[in-house]
Design an enzyme around this catalytic site. Structure first.
Site, PDB file in Angstrom:
ATOM      1  N   GLU A 121       0.923  -1.190  -0.121  1.00 21.01           N
ATOM      2  CA  GLU A 121       0.007  -0.001   0.084  1.00 21.01           C
ATOM      3  C   GLU A 121       1.056   1.296   0.134  1.00 21.01           C
ATOM      4  OE1 GLU A 121      -3.048  -0.205   2.910  1.00 21.01           O
ATOM      5  OE2 GLU A 121      -3.798  -2.085   2.451  1.00 21.01           O
TER       6      GLU A 121
ATOM      7  N   GLU B 218      -6.890 -10.217  -1.441  1.00 20.25           N
ATOM      8  CA  GLU B 218      -7.705  -9.869  -0.144  1.00 20.25           C
ATOM      9  C   GLU B 218      -9.055  -9.902  -0.504  1.00 20.25           C
ATOM     10  OE1 GLU B 218      -6.148  -6.599   2.178  1.00 20.25           O
ATOM     11  OE2 GLU B 218      -3.986  -7.321   1.993  1.00 20.25           O
TER      12      GLU B 218
HETATM   13  O1  G3I Z   1      -5.253  -6.905  18.788  1.00 23.35           O
HETATM   14  C1  G3I Z   1      -6.167  -5.889  19.123  1.00 23.35           C
HETATM   15  C2  G3I Z   1      -6.746  -6.257  20.722  1.00 23.35           C
HETATM   16  O2  G3I Z   1      -5.625  -6.466  21.501  1.00 23.35           O
HETATM   17  C3  G3I Z   1      -7.836  -5.342  21.008  1.00 23.35           C
HETATM   18  O3  G3I Z   1      -8.528  -5.858  22.160  1.00 23.35           O
HETATM   19  C4  G3I Z   1      -8.907  -5.377  19.941  1.00 23.35           C
HETATM   20  C5  G3I Z   1      -9.971  -4.313  20.534  1.00 23.35           C
HETATM   21  O4  G3I Z   1     -10.380  -3.643  19.093  1.00 23.35           O
HETATM   22  O5  G3I Z   1      -8.286  -4.841  18.832  1.00 23.35           O
HETATM   23  C6  G3I Z   1      -7.201  -5.689  18.319  1.00 23.35           C
HETATM   24  O6  G3I Z   1      -6.765  -5.293  17.154  1.00 23.35           O
HETATM   25  C7  G3I Z   1      -7.507  -5.224  16.084  1.00 23.35           C
HETATM   26  C8  G3I Z   1      -6.747  -5.957  15.077  1.00 23.35           C
HETATM   27  O7  G3I Z   1      -7.606  -5.921  13.734  1.00 23.35           O
HETATM   28  C9  G3I Z   1      -6.429  -7.719  15.429  1.00 23.35           C
HETATM   29  O8  G3I Z   1      -7.804  -8.292  15.442  1.00 23.35           O
HETATM   30  C10 G3I Z   1      -7.757  -3.717  15.619  1.00 23.35           C
HETATM   31  O9  G3I Z   1      -8.384  -3.133  16.267  1.00 23.35           O
HETATM   32  C11 G3I Z   1      -8.162  -4.008  13.926  1.00 23.35           C
HETATM   33  O10 G3I Z   1      -8.247  -2.662  13.654  1.00 23.35           O
HETATM   34  C12 G3I Z   1      -7.633  -4.736  13.191  1.00 23.35           C
HETATM   35  O11 G3I Z   1      -8.335  -4.770  11.918  1.00 23.35           O
HETATM   36  C13 G3I Z   1      -7.621  -5.318  10.846  1.00 23.35           C
HETATM   37  C14 G3I Z   1      -7.135  -4.253   9.885  1.00 23.35           C
HETATM   38  O12 G3I Z   1      -6.244  -4.911   8.703  1.00 23.35           O
HETATM   39  C15 G3I Z   1      -6.114  -3.257  10.471  1.00 23.35           C
HETATM   40  O13 G3I Z   1      -5.789  -2.215   9.328  1.00 23.35           O
HETATM   41  C16 G3I Z   1      -8.305  -6.277  10.305  1.00 23.35           C
HETATM   42  O14 G3I Z   1      -8.773  -7.421  11.037  1.00 23.35           O
HETATM   43  C17 G3I Z   1      -7.597  -6.918   8.963  1.00 23.35           C
HETATM   44  O15 G3I Z   1      -8.585  -7.574   8.534  1.00 23.35           O
HETATM   45  C18 G3I Z   1      -7.305  -5.877   8.085  1.00 23.35           C
HETATM   46  O16 G3I Z   1      -6.905  -6.268   6.934  1.00 23.35           O
HETATM   47  C19 G3I Z   1      -6.116  -5.381   6.050  1.00 23.35           C
HETATM   48  C20 G3I Z   1      -4.891  -6.092   5.654  1.00 23.35           C
HETATM   49  O17 G3I Z   1      -3.891  -6.552   6.485  1.00 23.35           O
HETATM   50  C21 G3I Z   1      -4.055  -4.910   4.447  1.00 23.35           C
HETATM   51  N1  G3I Z   1      -4.918  -4.517   3.341  1.00 23.35           N
HETATM   52  C22 G3I Z   1      -6.269  -4.080   4.089  1.00 23.35           C
HETATM   53  C23 G3I Z   1      -6.927  -5.164   5.048  1.00 23.35           C
HETATM   54  C24 G3I Z   1      -8.384  -4.195   5.439  1.00 23.35           C
HETATM   55  O18 G3I Z   1      -7.948  -3.164   6.233  1.00 23.35           O
END
Ligand code: G3I
Length: 382
Positions: free
Chosen positions: A214, A318
């Site tokens: 990205e 993805e």
């Molecule tokens: O790990 C913490 C946890 O400790 C906490 O309790 C919880 C509370 O909300 O959050 C957890 O972190 C989350 C993480 O996923 C793990 O579950 C984050 O808030 C959340 O923002 C994060 O979202 C991920 C996102 O990337 C972050 O940018 C999504 O699961 C994931 O599917 C998404 O994937 C990305 C690709 O890696 C790159 N391309 C875009 C795609 C969509 O954003």
């Protein structure tokens, strides 16, 4: 399956693959090439490393003398690794494609119904979050691999290929990295991170994707973020060189979003990989994420064709589509089938209930892990 049988099948598969992609046949001393599925073997710790240039099956592959087990032909889908022959991965790979995978992590592999679908329908897994910088090196030089190890071990146990994700990404990046403003420091930090993360899974990973990720604006120019702002475009080569050194057998991909039609960003991506590879191939493939809106699949084939003009292989990395209309999903799958360089599809999750876009129900399985209409349409299209 007995361990002896595994050794026999491994050698047969490596020999078959070596003709087209010799580098995948390589294992270091102290590791042995181990069969995962009909399309993939990997170097795992062992005592007898096979030769790196594998001779013909007929003269060198000798089944263990004490084995009474008849190995399956390597052209058939083994139970486990590639899943059901009539599932997503089975159908897709019957067209000569490498895999249809899904993202996963400890949480989702721990859900029995989700794991069952991963086993039956998907040939590869991508760590959704556990291999990102904030998960693996949140504090400088203190590495944590519990989450990524769990997924990699699950994949190895279940014969799934592994598509690693991500090594260099401006998001989910600890502030100690994003605050660096010195070129030499940031270069050393990138190299150390990649060496540790990619090095840990050396020989186990089929694709290291998002080696940088990205990094483009919508007009195809490089975006303002810490890696570009401090190092300029050189961070791309720095990252790919470090990844190649850490895991010479992994395919190295660059990856971005909104590469969904033959747009300026696609053209910028093709130009970037050509510049980066000008002195020798550092980038092996381009990933287009394809987080699509409803009705947004119309440009998929043009995008894949334009990306393939780079001369590299291309992957949909993805995939999810708001609303999961059968017509949208089949358009994407037919586009990949029509473009020879499009080698794999990765769904960004199994069930809507665990999707980062859960409210738009963008995946192929519903909240009960049951196939949706789009799943049936995709299977029929293949
Ligand atoms: O790990 C913490 C946890 O400790 C906490 O309790 C919880 C509370 O909300 O959050 C957890 O972190 C989350 C993480 O996923 C793990 O579950 C984050 O808030 C959340 O923002 C994060 O979202 C991920 C996102 O990337 C972050 O940018 C999504 O699961 C994931 O599917 C998404 O994937 C990305 C690709 O890696 C790159 N391309 C875009 C795609 C969509 O954003």
């Amino acid at each position: 399956m007995s361990s002896k049988l595994v050794v026999f099948v491994t050698l047969a598969v490596v020999a078959q693959r070596a003709a087209s992609v010799a580098v995948w046949g390589q294992c270091d001393a102290g590791s042995v090439c181990t069969f995962s599925n009909a399309y993939y073997s990997q170097c795992l710790p062992g005592t007898a490393a096979p030769t790196t240039t594998t001779p013909p099956v007929t003269t060198t592959v000798v089944p263990p003398p004490s084995s009474t087990v008849v190995p399956p032909p390597v052209t058939s889908a083994p139970s486990g690794g590639t899943g059901s022959a009539t599932g997503l991965n089975g159908k897709f790979t019957s067209h000569g494609k490498k895999f249809w995978g899904s993202c996963a992590d400890s949480g989702t592999i721990g859900i029995a119904a989700n794991a069952a679908v991963l086993k039956s329908d998907f040939g590869a897994v991508t760590p959704e979050n556990s291999m990102k910088w904030d998960a693996t090196e949140n504090v400088q030089n203190q590495f944590t691999f519990s989450g990524s190890d769990a997924l990699v071990n699950w994949a190895v146990s279940n014969g799934k290929m592994i598509r690693a994700h991500t090594l260099v990404w401006h998001s989910q990046l600890p502030t100690w990295v994003s605050n660096i403003n010195d070129k030499n420091t940031l270069t050393a930090v990138i190299k150390n991170h990649i060496s540790n993360v990619a090095g840990r899974y050396k020989g186990k990973v089929y694709i290291l994707t998002n080696t940088p990720s990205e990094i483009l604006n919508e007009d195809g120019t490089l975006a303002s973020q810490v890696f570009f702002n401090v190092l300029g475009e050189s961070f791309v080569s720095i990252a790919f060189q470090a990844a190649r050194a850490a895991d010479p057998t992994a395919k190295l991909y660059i990856n971005d979003f909104n590469l969904d039609s033959n747009n300026a960003k696609v053209q910028g991506m093709v130009a970037l990989v050509k510049r980066t590879n000008a002195g020798g191939q550092l980038i092996d493939g381009i990933g287009t994420q394809m987080h699509l809106s409803a009705g947004g699949a119309g440009g998929a084939q043009a995008a894949l064709t334009a990306l393939a003009a780079s001369g590299l292989e291309v992957a949909i990395t993805e995939l999810d589509i708001a609303g999961a209309a059968p017509a949208d999903y089949t358009a994407v799958v037919k586009a990949c089938l029509a473009v020879p360089s499009c080698v794999s599809i990765t769904s960004w999750g199994v069930s809507d209930t665990n999707s980062w876009r859960a409210s738009s129900a963008p995946l192929l399985f519903d909240a009960n892990y049951k196939p949706k209409a789009a799943y049936n349409a995709v299977i029929a299209a293949m």
